[in-house]
Design a protein around this motif. Structure first.
Motif, PDB file in Angstrom:
ATOM      1  N   ASN A   1       0.865  -1.160   0.000  1.00 29.96           N
ATOM      2  CA  ASN A   1       0.000   0.000   0.000  1.00 29.96           C
ATOM      3  C   ASN A   1       0.914   1.225   0.000  1.00 29.96           C
ATOM      4  O   ASN A   1       1.521   1.561   1.009  1.00 29.96           O
ATOM      5  CB  ASN A   1      -0.904  -0.018   1.241  1.00 29.96           C
ATOM      6  CG  ASN A   1      -1.887   1.120   1.254  1.00 29.96           C
ATOM      7  OD1 ASN A   1      -1.536   2.253   0.942  1.00 29.96           O
ATOM      8  ND2 ASN A   1      -3.114   0.841   1.636  1.00 29.96           N
ATOM      9  N   LEU A   2       1.040   1.858  -1.139  1.00 28.02           N
ATOM     10  CA  LEU A   2       1.995   2.961  -1.283  1.00 28.02           C
ATOM     11  C   LEU A   2       1.639   4.160  -0.415  1.00 28.02           C
ATOM     12  O   LEU A   2       2.530   4.820   0.120  1.00 28.02           O
ATOM     13  CB  LEU A   2       2.099   3.370  -2.750  1.00 28.02           C
ATOM     14  CG  LEU A   2       2.700   2.307  -3.665  1.00 28.02           C
ATOM     15  CD1 LEU A   2       2.756   2.825  -5.099  1.00 28.02           C
ATOM     16  CD2 LEU A   2       4.078   1.916  -3.194  1.00 28.02           C
ATOM     17  N   LYS A   3       0.372   4.449  -0.244  1.00 25.84           N
ATOM     18  CA  LYS A   3      -0.031   5.588   0.591  1.00 25.84           C
ATOM     19  C   LYS A   3       0.405   5.364   2.036  1.00 25.84           C
ATOM     20  O   LYS A   3       0.968   6.260   2.674  1.00 25.84           O
ATOM     21  CB  LYS A   3      -1.546   5.783   0.512  1.00 25.84           C
ATOM     22  CG  LYS A   3      -2.046   6.968   1.297  1.00 25.84           C
ATOM     23  CD  LYS A   3      -3.552   7.131   1.137  1.00 25.84           C
ATOM     24  CE  LYS A   3      -4.052   8.299   1.951  1.00 25.84           C
ATOM     25  NZ  LYS A   3      -5.507   8.439   1.870  1.00 25.84           N
ATOM     26  N   THR A   4       0.172   4.165   2.553  1.00 30.28           N
ATOM     27  CA  THR A   4       0.584   3.853   3.919  1.00 30.28           C
ATOM     28  C   THR A   4       2.102   3.860   4.035  1.00 30.28           C
ATOM     29  O   THR A   4       2.657   4.378   5.004  1.00 30.28           O
ATOM     30  CB  THR A   4       0.027   2.486   4.355  1.00 30.28           C
ATOM     31  OG1 THR A   4      -1.389   2.533   4.274  1.00 30.28           O
ATOM     32  CG2 THR A   4       0.457   2.145   5.773  1.00 30.28           C
ATOM     33  N   ALA A   5       2.774   3.280   3.074  1.00 29.90           N
ATOM     34  CA  ALA A   5       4.240   3.254   3.106  1.00 29.90           C
ATOM     35  C   ALA A   5       4.799   4.670   3.185  1.00 29.90           C
ATOM     36  O   ALA A   5       5.690   4.955   3.989  1.00 29.90           O
ATOM     37  CB  ALA A   5       4.776   2.530   1.873  1.00 29.90           C
ATOM     38  N   ARG A   6       4.275   5.574   2.374  1.00 27.24           N
ATOM     39  CA  ARG A   6       4.728   6.971   2.415  1.00 27.24           C
ATOM     40  C   ARG A   6       4.427   7.608   3.775  1.00 27.24           C
ATOM     41  O   ARG A   6       5.239   8.348   4.320  1.00 27.24           O
ATOM     42  CB  ARG A   6       4.093   7.780   1.287  1.00 27.24           C
ATOM     43  CG  ARG A   6       4.745   7.537  -0.061  1.00 27.24           C
ATOM     44  CD  ARG A   6       4.277   8.542  -1.103  1.00 27.24           C
ATOM     45  NE  ARG A   6       2.922   8.328  -1.571  1.00 27.24           N
ATOM     46  CZ  ARG A   6       2.574   7.456  -2.512  1.00 27.24           C
ATOM     47  NH1 ARG A   6       3.470   6.708  -3.091  1.00 27.24           N
ATOM     48  NH2 ARG A   6       1.315   7.339  -2.871  1.00 27.24           N
ATOM     49  N   ALA A   7       3.256   7.310   4.330  1.00 25.60           N
ATOM     50  CA  ALA A   7       2.850   7.907   5.610  1.00 25.60           C
ATOM     51  C   ALA A   7       3.771   7.502   6.753  1.00 25.60           C
ATOM     52  O   ALA A   7       3.997   8.272   7.677  1.00 25.60           O
ATOM     53  CB  ALA A   7       1.405   7.534   5.931  1.00 25.60           C
ATOM     54  N   ILE A   8       4.306   6.289   6.693  1.00 27.02           N
ATOM     55  CA  ILE A   8       5.193   5.834   7.770  1.00 27.02           C
ATOM     56  C   ILE A   8       6.657   5.962   7.395  1.00 27.02           C
ATOM     57  O   ILE A   8       7.534   5.524   8.136  1.00 27.02           O
ATOM     58  CB  ILE A   8       4.865   4.387   8.210  1.00 27.02           C
ATOM     59  CG1 ILE A   8       5.050   3.406   7.058  1.00 27.02           C
ATOM     60  CG2 ILE A   8       3.476   4.300   8.802  1.00 27.02           C
ATOM     61  CD1 ILE A   8       4.851   1.958   7.449  1.00 27.02           C
ATOM     62  N   GLY A   9       6.929   6.581   6.250  1.00 22.00           N
ATOM     63  CA  GLY A   9       8.308   6.861   5.872  1.00 22.00           C
ATOM     64  C   GLY A   9       9.066   5.700   5.253  1.00 22.00           C
ATOM     65  O   GLY A   9      10.284   5.660   5.292  1.00 22.00           O
ATOM     66  N   VAL A  10       8.336   4.748   4.675  1.00 22.80           N
ATOM     67  CA  VAL A  10       8.975   3.595   4.056  1.00 22.80           C
ATOM     68  C   VAL A  10       8.986   3.781   2.545  1.00 22.80           C
ATOM     69  O   VAL A  10       7.962   4.081   1.943  1.00 22.80           O
ATOM     70  CB  VAL A  10       8.232   2.292   4.412  1.00 22.80           C
ATOM     71  CG1 VAL A  10       8.782   1.104   3.643  1.00 22.80           C
ATOM     72  CG2 VAL A  10       8.297   2.044   5.907  1.00 22.80           C
ATOM     73  N   THR A  11      10.157   3.609   1.947  1.00 26.26           N
ATOM     74  CA  THR A  11      10.277   3.659   0.500  1.00 26.26           C
ATOM     75  C   THR A  11      10.391   2.240  -0.017  1.00 26.26           C
ATOM     76  O   THR A  11      11.271   1.487   0.415  1.00 26.26           O
ATOM     77  CB  THR A  11      11.522   4.456   0.073  1.00 26.26           C
ATOM     78  OG1 THR A  11      11.419   5.778   0.611  1.00 26.26           O
ATOM     79  CG2 THR A  11      11.645   4.524  -1.432  1.00 26.26           C
ATOM     80  N   ILE A  12       9.509   1.854  -0.921  1.00 25.80           N
ATOM     81  CA  ILE A  12       9.552   0.513  -1.497  1.00 25.80           C
ATOM     82  C   ILE A  12      10.280   0.618  -2.833  1.00 25.80           C
ATOM     83  O   ILE A  12       9.840   1.334  -3.733  1.00 25.80           O
ATOM     84  CB  ILE A  12       8.130  -0.055  -1.687  1.00 25.80           C
ATOM     85  CG1 ILE A  12       7.391  -0.071  -0.349  1.00 25.80           C
ATOM     86  CG2 ILE A  12       8.191  -1.453  -2.304  1.00 25.80           C
ATOM     87  CD1 ILE A  12       5.929  -0.400  -0.437  1.00 25.80           C
ATOM     88  N   PRO A  13      11.408  -0.084  -2.964  1.00 23.21           N
ATOM     89  CA  PRO A  13      12.186  -0.006  -4.202  1.00 23.21           C
ATOM     90  C   PRO A  13      11.367  -0.439  -5.420  1.00 23.21           C
ATOM     91  O   PRO A  13      10.520  -1.336  -5.335  1.00 23.21           O
ATOM     92  CB  PRO A  13      13.348  -0.976  -3.964  1.00 23.21           C
ATOM     93  CG  PRO A  13      13.417  -1.155  -2.493  1.00 23.21           C
ATOM     94  CD  PRO A  13      12.012  -0.976  -1.989  1.00 23.21           C
ATOM     95  N   GLN A  14      11.623   0.198  -6.548  1.00 30.51           N
ATOM     96  CA  GLN A  14      10.890  -0.081  -7.780  1.00 30.51           C
ATOM     97  C   GLN A  14      10.988  -1.550  -8.184  1.00 30.51           C
ATOM     98  O   GLN A  14      10.012  -2.139  -8.619  1.00 30.51           O
ATOM     99  CB  GLN A  14      11.399   0.826  -8.912  1.00 30.51           C
ATOM    100  CG  GLN A  14      10.592   0.740 -10.185  1.00 30.51           C
ATOM    101  CD  GLN A  14       9.171   1.259 -10.022  1.00 30.51           C
ATOM    102  OE1 GLN A  14       8.897   2.115  -9.197  1.00 30.51           O
ATOM    103  NE2 GLN A  14       8.250   0.738 -10.805  1.00 30.51           N
ATOM    104  N   ASN A  15      12.165  -2.166  -8.009  1.00 35.64           N
ATOM    105  CA  ASN A  15      12.308  -3.575  -8.403  1.00 35.64           C
ATOM    106  C   ASN A  15      11.430  -4.491  -7.547  1.00 35.64           C
ATOM    107  O   ASN A  15      10.978  -5.529  -8.009  1.00 35.64           O
ATOM    108  CB  ASN A  15      13.763  -4.023  -8.371  1.00 35.64           C
ATOM    109  CG  ASN A  15      14.372  -3.965  -6.989  1.00 35.64           C
ATOM    110  OD1 ASN A  15      13.950  -3.177  -6.145  1.00 35.64           O
ATOM    111  ND2 ASN A  15      15.380  -4.778  -6.752  1.00 35.64           N
ATOM    112  N   VAL A  16      11.153  -4.109  -6.316  1.00 40.63           N
ATOM    113  CA  VAL A  16      10.255  -4.886  -5.461  1.00 40.63           C
ATOM    114  C   VAL A  16       8.810  -4.678  -5.916  1.00 40.63           C
ATOM    115  O   VAL A  16       8.029  -5.623  -6.001  1.00 40.63           O
ATOM    116  CB  VAL A  16      10.424  -4.494  -3.973  1.00 40.63           C
ATOM    117  CG1 VAL A  16       9.374  -5.168  -3.113  1.00 40.63           C
ATOM    118  CG2 VAL A  16      11.828  -4.831  -3.497  1.00 40.63           C
ATOM    119  N   LEU A  17       8.453  -3.454  -6.232  1.00 43.67           N
ATOM    120  CA  LEU A  17       7.097  -3.163  -6.705  1.00 43.67           C
ATOM    121  C   LEU A  17       6.772  -3.927  -7.985  1.00 43.67           C
ATOM    122  O   LEU A  17       5.653  -4.399  -8.180  1.00 43.67           O
ATOM    123  CB  LEU A  17       6.916  -1.664  -6.940  1.00 43.67           C
ATOM    124  CG  LEU A  17       6.893  -0.790  -5.688  1.00 43.67           C
ATOM    125  CD1 LEU A  17       6.896   0.678  -6.068  1.00 43.67           C
ATOM    126  CD2 LEU A  17       5.699  -1.121  -4.820  1.00 43.67           C
TER     127      LEU A  17
END
Length: 81
Positions: A57-73
């Motif tokens: 969930n990208l919105k939640t990840a941004r809210a808690i300061g987590v960056t998900i790498p593009q290769n993982v996405l």
């Protein structure tokens, strides 16, 4: 020791529970889902937190300061904007 604590679906309890956990001086917090993750992140900057999500969930990840790498996405079964 591992202790499971739930809000029983009561959103108003999440912040109170997060504060209680932080006051109990735990070594690590593992949380799942958006409400718990946001509450725990707001309650402490010193206790390590492991955030567990079933999908990305990208919105939640941004809210808690987590960056998900593009290769993982790119490998994810589902990405929630």
């Amino acid at each position: 020791m591992i202790e499971n604590i739930y809000s029983d679906g009561k959103a108003e309890r999440v912040t109170v529970i997060a504060a209680e956990i932080v006051r109990s001086n735990v070594d690590l917090i593992i949380t799942a889902g958006t409400p718990g993750s946001l509450a725990v992140k707001a309650a402490t900057t010193t206790i390590p937190i492991v955030f567990f999500f079933g999908g990305f969930n990208l919105k939640t990840a941004r809210a808690i300061g987590v960056t998900i790498p593009q290769n993982v996405l790119l490998r994810a079964d589902e990405v929630i904007q």
